[in-house]
Enzyme design. Structure first.
Site, short mmCIF file in Angstrom:
data_model
loop_
_atom_site.label_atom_id
_atom_site.label_comp_id
_atom_site.label_asym_id
_atom_site.label_seq_id
_atom_site.Cartn_x
_atom_site.Cartn_y
_atom_site.Cartn_z
N CYS B 240 -48.11 52.93 -90.13
CA CYS B 240 -48.50 52.99 -91.54
C CYS B 240 -47.53 53.91 -92.28
CB CYS B 240 -49.93 53.50 -91.67
SG CYS B 240 -50.37 53.94 -93.38
N CYS B 243 -49.87 57.21 -93.47
CA CYS B 243 -50.48 58.16 -92.54
C CYS B 243 -49.87 58.12 -91.15
CB CYS B 243 -51.99 57.93 -92.45
SG CYS B 243 -52.45 56.52 -91.42
N CYS B 265 -52.16 51.17 -94.16
CA CYS B 265 -53.49 50.91 -93.63
C CYS B 265 -54.33 50.10 -94.62
CB CYS B 265 -54.24 52.22 -93.38
SG CYS B 265 -53.66 53.12 -91.95
N CYS B 271 -57.21 56.00 -93.64
CA CYS B 271 -55.84 56.42 -93.96
C CYS B 271 -55.86 57.77 -94.69
CB CYS B 271 -55.18 55.36 -94.82
SG CYS B 271 -53.41 55.58 -95.05
#
Lengths: 352, 277
Positions: B240, B243, B265, B271
């Site tokens: 992602c 994150c 995400c 997230c």
């Protein structure tokens, strides 16, 4: 007595007088103006312009008033009025990429260049009757959005070759208002037929494809609504001039396709374009455009929505309502011969 | 003109009772589609009316409700449904998966593992897993009754023969408790493993098609496959972009018209919590 079919002239005149009275309703209540219809019942006007195939808000509003709000009757009136107009040519293809968008959404990507713009929509409203609408406070005016570039969502997939290219042809499109429809029909004529077709009919058939009768795995790739310019090349000038602006809604569906023969798996397209903000119609049209491409894509044709002749032959509500309602006309002569036949057959049946 | 006052959670008590009976039956027969007298709601069919009726029937004033669509709390339809229940039930709402007692979802199962004291309510468009193989309800009901799932296996086999894999990426069919083949709603097949043996009760509501079904807590859910082609899910090449998660389901976000993409995400709450402060 109903025998009064002969000498029906008086009866017809009386019926029309009654109709005019019913149309006016209670004369203590102010009459509605066509301007009010055009402004405040604008989606009804959009529908009548679409299926009446004439972009004229004033006439469409008048037709709705005259038809007492019966939209199919209003469509009929507008079609009949359209017949009286002379045709001076075809405009240039609309450039919907240059739309001044009021609304633009994609269900395929969370965010897209140019952004998701909800615009004026019933979506996400709770369908609770707003009783205060009967005596509303003055509406607040929303700020106009700034124009930003909005590349077409389906072209974003095109960069990777994941979607079939949009079909392009320089051939003059057909026109089923000039030449009667023949089968098999080309895609341009199918789209024209669907654009003129009854919204409810298109909706029901499109719905059937979602419920398993000719499934086509659709995603709403992009829906845009706004104004586009209409340009025309007058013969004496030889170059395009802008003659006006119309409101349209365009829908491009992305559909799954698993490949066949030499064609690899890729997404395919379904297309819908309508006047005004008839979004339901544009989406239904795009689903049917795709399902009617079954033959071209080598898919087995098993469902009504994939059967071109069935779909296109029954889409026109002016034709349909005329023929269904013609059953109200006298059929005494035919019925008499049927009566005689059935009596004769029953007598024969009684024989030992 | 003046409007009526609405009952708690919009539906009247008789309707809620009817929906609850259907839910009880659904829990008693895992994966079986229980017909129920679905009502018109103030949102359109296909926009979560089944999930809304299930939520309305199980909601109590003490509940905390979370609503997600595509994994996210801020998607328009999730916002709309959440504000609907806020208005007609006055319940507390949250975006935090852990604080929610009821989570209504469309198309995702949260990344955060669920608990015994939580209920996940799915919005279901087409409850019948056999529908796209056999359009007639009279036929498919018979097939379920006889546990006759041959056409589904043939379809999966044909996919493998043609494409080398089962070409279904969402609404992937699974068998519940060794008996009924069911449609887990259009969640990506990535989420199918989360259906299995979940501590949370999972309820599925299809408003337009008038069906409710359930996966009770700690019930086996097996995604259909073949011994030599076992069920599997694939991930992404990249983590992602926000994150850094490498295990969550990612949305593809188009960032320009030159083919630029980023992956983030789909579960916004998950997230947000993982984001470096």
């Amino acid at each position: 007595m109903y025998v009064a079919v002969k000498g029906g002239e008086k009866a017809i005149a009386a019926a029309h007088k009654l109709l005019a009275e019913e149309r006016r309703g209670d004369s203590a209540i102010p009459a509605i103006s066509t301007a009010q219809i055009s402004e405040q019942l604008s989606l009804g006007v959009d529908r009548v312009m679409n299926e009446g195939t004439l972009y004229d808000r004033e006439w469409a509003a008048l037709a709705i008033k005259q038809a007492r709000g019966d939209l199919i009757e209003a469509i009929f009136l507008l079609r009949a009025a359209r017949t009286t107009l002379s045709r001076f040519g075809y405009c240039e293809p609309l450039d919907t990429s240059a739309i001044q968008a009021k609304r633009r959404i994609s269900a395929a990507f969370k965010d897209i260049p140019g952004g998701q713009v909800l615009g004026p929509t019933f979506d996400y409203s709770h369908r609770l009757l707003e009783f205060e609408l009967d005596a509303p406070p003055p509406a607040e005016v929303a700020a106009a959005a700034e124009a930003v570039a909005m590349p077409r969502v389906l072209e974003l997939l095109g960069h990777e070759g994941l979607i079939e290219p949009a079909s392009a042809s320089d051939a003059a499109p057909g026109d089923l208002t000039e030449d009667p429809l023949e089968f098999p029909a080309s895609r341009d004529l199918r789209l024209q037929n669907l654009a003129r077709g009854d919204e409810g009919y298109l909706l029901a058939l499109a719905y059937s494809t979602q419920r398993g009768y000719g499934r086509s795995h659709p995603f709403a790739g992009e829906i845009r609504h706004g104004h586009v310019e209409v340009s025309f090349i007058p013969e004496e000038l030889g170059f395009a001039v802008t003659i006006g602006e119309i409101a349209i809604t365009e829908c491009e569906m992305i559909n799954q396709f698993k490949g066949s023969g030499g064609v690899p798996p890729q997404f395919t397209r379904g297309y819908g374009l309508v006047f005004g903000q008839c979004e339901r119609k544009a989406m239904s049209m795009a689903l049917l455009d795709r399902s009617l491409r079954a033959g071209e894509l080598g898919e087995e044709r098993v469902a009504p929505a994939q059967d071109e002749e069935f779909v296109l032959s029954h889409s026109d509500n002016v034709q349909a309502t005329g023929f269904v309602e013609h059953l109200k006309l006298p059929h005494y002569v035919d019925f008499q011969s049927e009566l005689q036949l059935i009596r004769r057959l029953r007598k024969g049946g009684e024989k030992p | 003109m003046s409007g009526p006052a609405y009952n708690f959670a919009y539906l009247n008590e008789q309707t809620k009772k009817m929906v609850r009976r259907a839910i009880l039956k659904a829990v008693a027969i895992p994966g079986y589609q229980v017909p129920f007298a679905s009502r018109e709601l103030p949102m359109p069919y296909g926009w979560g009316t089944g999930g809304v009726q299930v939520t309305a029937a199980i909601l109590t004033p003490d509940d905390t409700l979370k609503v997600i669509d595509q994994g996210a709390d801020d998607t328009t339809n999730a916002v709309s449904i959440r504000s609907f229940f806020s208005k007609v039930a006055g319940v507390e709402t949250t975006e935090d998966t852990d604080s929610a007692s009821i989570i209504q979802t469309r198309h995702r199962i949260p990344e955060t593992p669920l608990r015994e004291d939580q209920i996940l309510v799915y919005q279901v468009p087409i409850p019948e897993p056999l529908r796209f193989l056999e359009p007639r309800e009279t036929e498919t009901r018979k097939m379920h009754a006889l546990e006759e799932y041959g056409i589904m296996h043939v379809k999966l086999y044909e996919d493998i023969a043609q494409h080398g894999e089962i070409a279904t990426s969402y609404a992937y069919p699974a068998k519940v408790n060794g008996r009924y083949v069911f449609d887990p709603s259009p969640i990506p097949k990535f989420d199918n493993p989360k259906l299995d043996n979940s501590p949370a009760l999972q309820l599925f509501g299809a408003g337009r098609e008038k069906r409710i079904y359930a996966v009770p807590p700690y019930t086996a859910v097996k995604s259909l496959d073949f011994e030599d082609h076992p069920f599997s899910v694939s991930g992404w090449d990249k983590p992602c972009a926000i994150c850094g998660s490498t295990t969550s389901y990612l949305d593809e976000v188009v960032i320009d018209d030159q083919g630029g993409r980023m992956f983030v995400c789909s579960d916004t709450d998950y997230c947000k919590k993982r984001r470096p402060a």
